[in-house]
Design an enzyme around this catalytic site. Structure first.
Site, PDB file in Angstrom:
ATOM      1  N   HIS A  73       0.788  -1.238   0.000  1.00 53.88           N
ATOM      2  CA  HIS A  73       0.000   0.000   0.000  1.00 53.88           C
ATOM      3  C   HIS A  73       0.819   1.287   0.000  1.00 53.88           C
ATOM      4  CE1 HIS A  73       0.677   0.286   4.372  1.00 53.88           C
ATOM      5  NE2 HIS A  73       0.290   1.539   4.272  1.00 53.88           N
ATOM      6  N   ASP A  74       2.064   1.258   0.482  1.00 52.59           N
ATOM      7  CA  ASP A  74       2.867   2.487   0.498  1.00 52.59           C
ATOM      8  C   ASP A  74       3.957   2.511  -0.573  1.00 52.59           C
ATOM      9  OD1 ASP A  74       1.684   4.154   2.414  1.00 52.59           O
ATOM     10  OD2 ASP A  74       2.708   3.192   4.093  1.00 52.59           O
ATOM     11  N   GLU A  77       3.290   5.645  -3.008  1.00 54.04           N
ATOM     12  CA  GLU A  77       3.441   6.922  -2.302  1.00 54.04           C
ATOM     13  C   GLU A  77       4.871   7.171  -1.837  1.00 54.04           C
ATOM     14  OE1 GLU A  77      -0.608   7.549  -0.053  1.00 54.04           O
ATOM     15  OE2 GLU A  77       1.078   7.958   1.267  1.00 54.04           O
ATOM     16  N   ASP A  78       5.528   6.141  -1.367  1.00 56.87           N
ATOM     17  CA  ASP A  78       6.797   6.346  -0.653  1.00 56.87           C
ATOM     18  C   ASP A  78       8.034   5.773  -1.330  1.00 56.87           C
ATOM     19  OD1 ASP A  78       5.424   7.698   1.344  1.00 56.87           O
ATOM     20  OD2 ASP A  78       5.032   5.881   2.482  1.00 56.87           O
ATOM     21  N   ASP A 134      -4.591   0.692   7.690  1.00 58.74           N
ATOM     22  CA  ASP A 134      -3.503   1.684   7.708  1.00 58.74           C
ATOM     23  C   ASP A 134      -3.712   2.686   8.852  1.00 58.74           C
ATOM     24  OD1 ASP A 134      -1.167   2.889   6.686  1.00 58.74           O
ATOM     25  OD2 ASP A 134      -2.311   4.228   5.381  1.00 58.74           O
TER      26      ASP A 134
HETATM   27  P1  NDP Z   1       2.513  13.383   7.861  1.00 57.43           P
HETATM   28  O1  NDP Z   1       1.509  13.032   6.827  1.00 57.43           O
HETATM   29  O2  NDP Z   1       3.700  14.172   7.484  1.00 57.43           O
HETATM   30  O3  NDP Z   1       3.024  12.082   8.626  1.00 57.43           O
HETATM   31  C1  NDP Z   1       2.139  11.106   9.072  1.00 57.43           C
HETATM   32  C2  NDP Z   1       2.430   9.827   8.332  1.00 57.43           C
HETATM   33  O4  NDP Z   1       3.749   9.378   8.662  1.00 57.43           O
HETATM   34  C3  NDP Z   1       1.530   8.701   8.731  1.00 57.43           C
HETATM   35  O5  NDP Z   1       0.326   8.769   8.001  1.00 57.43           O
HETATM   36  C4  NDP Z   1       2.356   7.500   8.358  1.00 57.43           C
HETATM   37  O6  NDP Z   1       2.102   7.341   6.989  1.00 57.43           O
HETATM   38  C5  NDP Z   1       3.808   7.963   8.525  1.00 57.43           C
HETATM   39  N1  NDP Z   1       4.556   7.491   9.707  1.00 57.43           N
HETATM   40  C6  NDP Z   1       5.879   7.153   9.715  1.00 57.43           C
HETATM   41  N2  NDP Z   1       6.296   6.818  10.925  1.00 57.43           N
HETATM   42  C7  NDP Z   1       5.230   6.932  11.741  1.00 57.43           C
HETATM   43  C8  NDP Z   1       5.066   6.693  13.140  1.00 57.43           C
HETATM   44  N3  NDP Z   1       6.081   6.300  13.911  1.00 57.43           N
HETATM   45  N4  NDP Z   1       3.847   6.907  13.687  1.00 57.43           N
HETATM   46  C9  NDP Z   1       2.818   7.310  12.902  1.00 57.43           C
HETATM   47  N5  NDP Z   1       2.909   7.551  11.543  1.00 57.43           N
HETATM   48  C10 NDP Z   1       4.125   7.359  10.974  1.00 57.43           C
HETATM   49  O7  NDP Z   1       1.854  14.122   9.101  1.00 57.43           O
HETATM   50  P2  NDP Z   1       0.607  15.036   9.279  1.00 57.43           P
HETATM   51  O8  NDP Z   1      -0.534  14.352   8.704  1.00 57.43           O
HETATM   52  O9  NDP Z   1       0.549  15.436  10.698  1.00 57.43           O
HETATM   53  O10 NDP Z   1       1.046  16.339   8.464  1.00 57.43           O
HETATM   54  C11 NDP Z   1       0.517  16.714   7.228  1.00 57.43           C
HETATM   55  C12 NDP Z   1       1.148  18.035   6.766  1.00 57.43           C
HETATM   56  O11 NDP Z   1       0.934  19.088   7.706  1.00 57.43           O
HETATM   57  C13 NDP Z   1       2.630  17.951   6.582  1.00 57.43           C
HETATM   58  O12 NDP Z   1       2.991  18.705   5.457  1.00 57.43           O
HETATM   59  C14 NDP Z   1       3.206  18.573   7.840  1.00 57.43           C
HETATM   60  O13 NDP Z   1       4.472  19.131   7.596  1.00 57.43           O
HETATM   61  C15 NDP Z   1       2.193  19.632   8.135  1.00 57.43           C
HETATM   62  N6  NDP Z   1       2.137  19.953   9.555  1.00 57.43           N
HETATM   63  C16 NDP Z   1       1.103  19.494  10.327  1.00 57.43           C
HETATM   64  C17 NDP Z   1       1.031  19.803  11.672  1.00 57.43           C
HETATM   65  C18 NDP Z   1      -0.115  19.281  12.477  1.00 57.43           C
HETATM   66  O14 NDP Z   1      -0.307  19.701  13.623  1.00 57.43           O
HETATM   67  N7  NDP Z   1      -0.934  18.366  11.928  1.00 57.43           N
HETATM   68  C19 NDP Z   1       2.062  20.596  12.307  1.00 57.43           C
HETATM   69  C20 NDP Z   1       3.112  20.978  11.440  1.00 57.43           C
HETATM   70  C21 NDP Z   1       3.112  20.671  10.119  1.00 57.43           C
HETATM   71  P3  NDP Z   1       2.172   5.967   6.149  1.00 57.43           P
HETATM   72  O15 NDP Z   1       1.067   5.081   6.492  1.00 57.43           O
HETATM   73  O16 NDP Z   1       2.110   6.461   4.741  1.00 57.43           O
HETATM   74  O17 NDP Z   1       3.481   5.428   6.525  1.00 57.43           O
HETATM   75 ZN    ZN Z   2       0.754   3.204   5.556  1.00 55.28          ZN
END
Ligand code: NDP
Ligand code: ZN
Length: 188
Positions: A73-74, A77-78, A134
């Site tokens: 699934h990733d 995207e990744d 997910d």
């Molecule tokens: P991200 O989408 O940047 O990160 C979350 C994703 O990281 C998860 O969906 C998961 O995706 C992956 N992941 C990897 N390691 C972990 C872990 N240990 N635990 C949980 N998830 C993990 O985060 P946000 O949704 O919070 O941010 C979205 C945008 O907003 C970004 O551009 C960010 O810079 C910005 N932002 C948001 C803030 C907020 O308060 N929400 C604050 C500052 C900035 P997967 O399943 O694909 O691996």
């Molecule tokens: Zn995922």
């Protein structure tokens, strides 16, 4: 004798087993340089394998295409994986589910997140199961092994966004939804 037990055990059908093992092999290779965002920098592949584990052991999901899509699934995207590559190795059915759960990385992050909420009710049943798994796995990670630099407000914001996505797919798998709700209850 151990040998008798091996030969008399009910065999897993070979074809779906081969596809699932190939999906694990493919995803392991594609994610080989990547780490999760937690303090231990857990190998990335642990996450797709957590979805597989959740769907099979807690969700009793046995549909091969769903399980393969969860493992993959990733990759879109990744990693550098393309839709054509998935199609070539795993066929249209699996490739299309992976595409359904992949954000368009060309869009701004906030738009990607908004579209996940908007699209969730309209995706296939298989894609709903992968998306639900997910979100459960990511919430579990946030509670146990969160990204190193995330303050609690950011974790909370992620929980609430995930909840909006899951609200759009309710009915797909009541038991997994209950697990999700249990995690939401932990943050209040
Ligand atoms: P991200 O989408 O940047 O990160 C979350 C994703 O990281 C998860 O969906 C998961 O995706 C992956 N992941 C990897 N390691 C972990 C872990 N240990 N635990 C949980 N998830 C993990 O985060 P946000 O949704 O919070 O941010 C979205 C945008 O907003 C970004 O551009 C960010 O810079 C910005 N932002 C948001 C803030 C907020 O308060 N929400 C604050 C500052 C900035 P997967 O399943 O694909 O691996
Ligand atoms: Zn995922």
């Amino acid at each position: 004798m151990a040998e008798d037990r091996v030969t008399t055990a009910i065999p897993i059908p070979l074809e779906p087993l081969q596809t699932l093992v190939s999906a694990i092999h493919f995803a392991t290779d594609k994610h080989r340089q990547q780490r999760r965002k937690d303090a231990d920098e857990t190998p990335y592949i642990n996450h797709p394998l957590s979805l597989l584990h959740l769907l099979v052991t807690e969700g009793s999901v046995t549909d091969p295409a769903t399980l393969c899509a969860a493992v993959l699934h990733d990759t879109i995207e990744d990693t550098e994986t393309t839709e054509a590559e998935l199609y070539h190795h795993f066929g249209q059915e699996i490739a299309s589910v992976v595409m359904e759960v992949s954000d368009d990385k060309n869009l701004p992050k906030t738009e990607q997140k908004r579209l996940q909420i908007e699209h969730a009710p309209h995706i296939s049943e298989r894609a709903k199961l992968v998306k639900l798994a997910d979100k459960i796995c990511n919430l579990r990670d946030l509670l146990t092994t969160p990204p190193v630099d995330w303050p609690s407000e950011r974790k909370l914001a992620y929980f609430h966004w995930a909840s909006e996505v899951v609200d759009g797919i309710r009915g797909a798998h009541p038991k997994l939804e209950e697990l999700f709700d249990g995690l939401m209850a932990e943050v209040g």
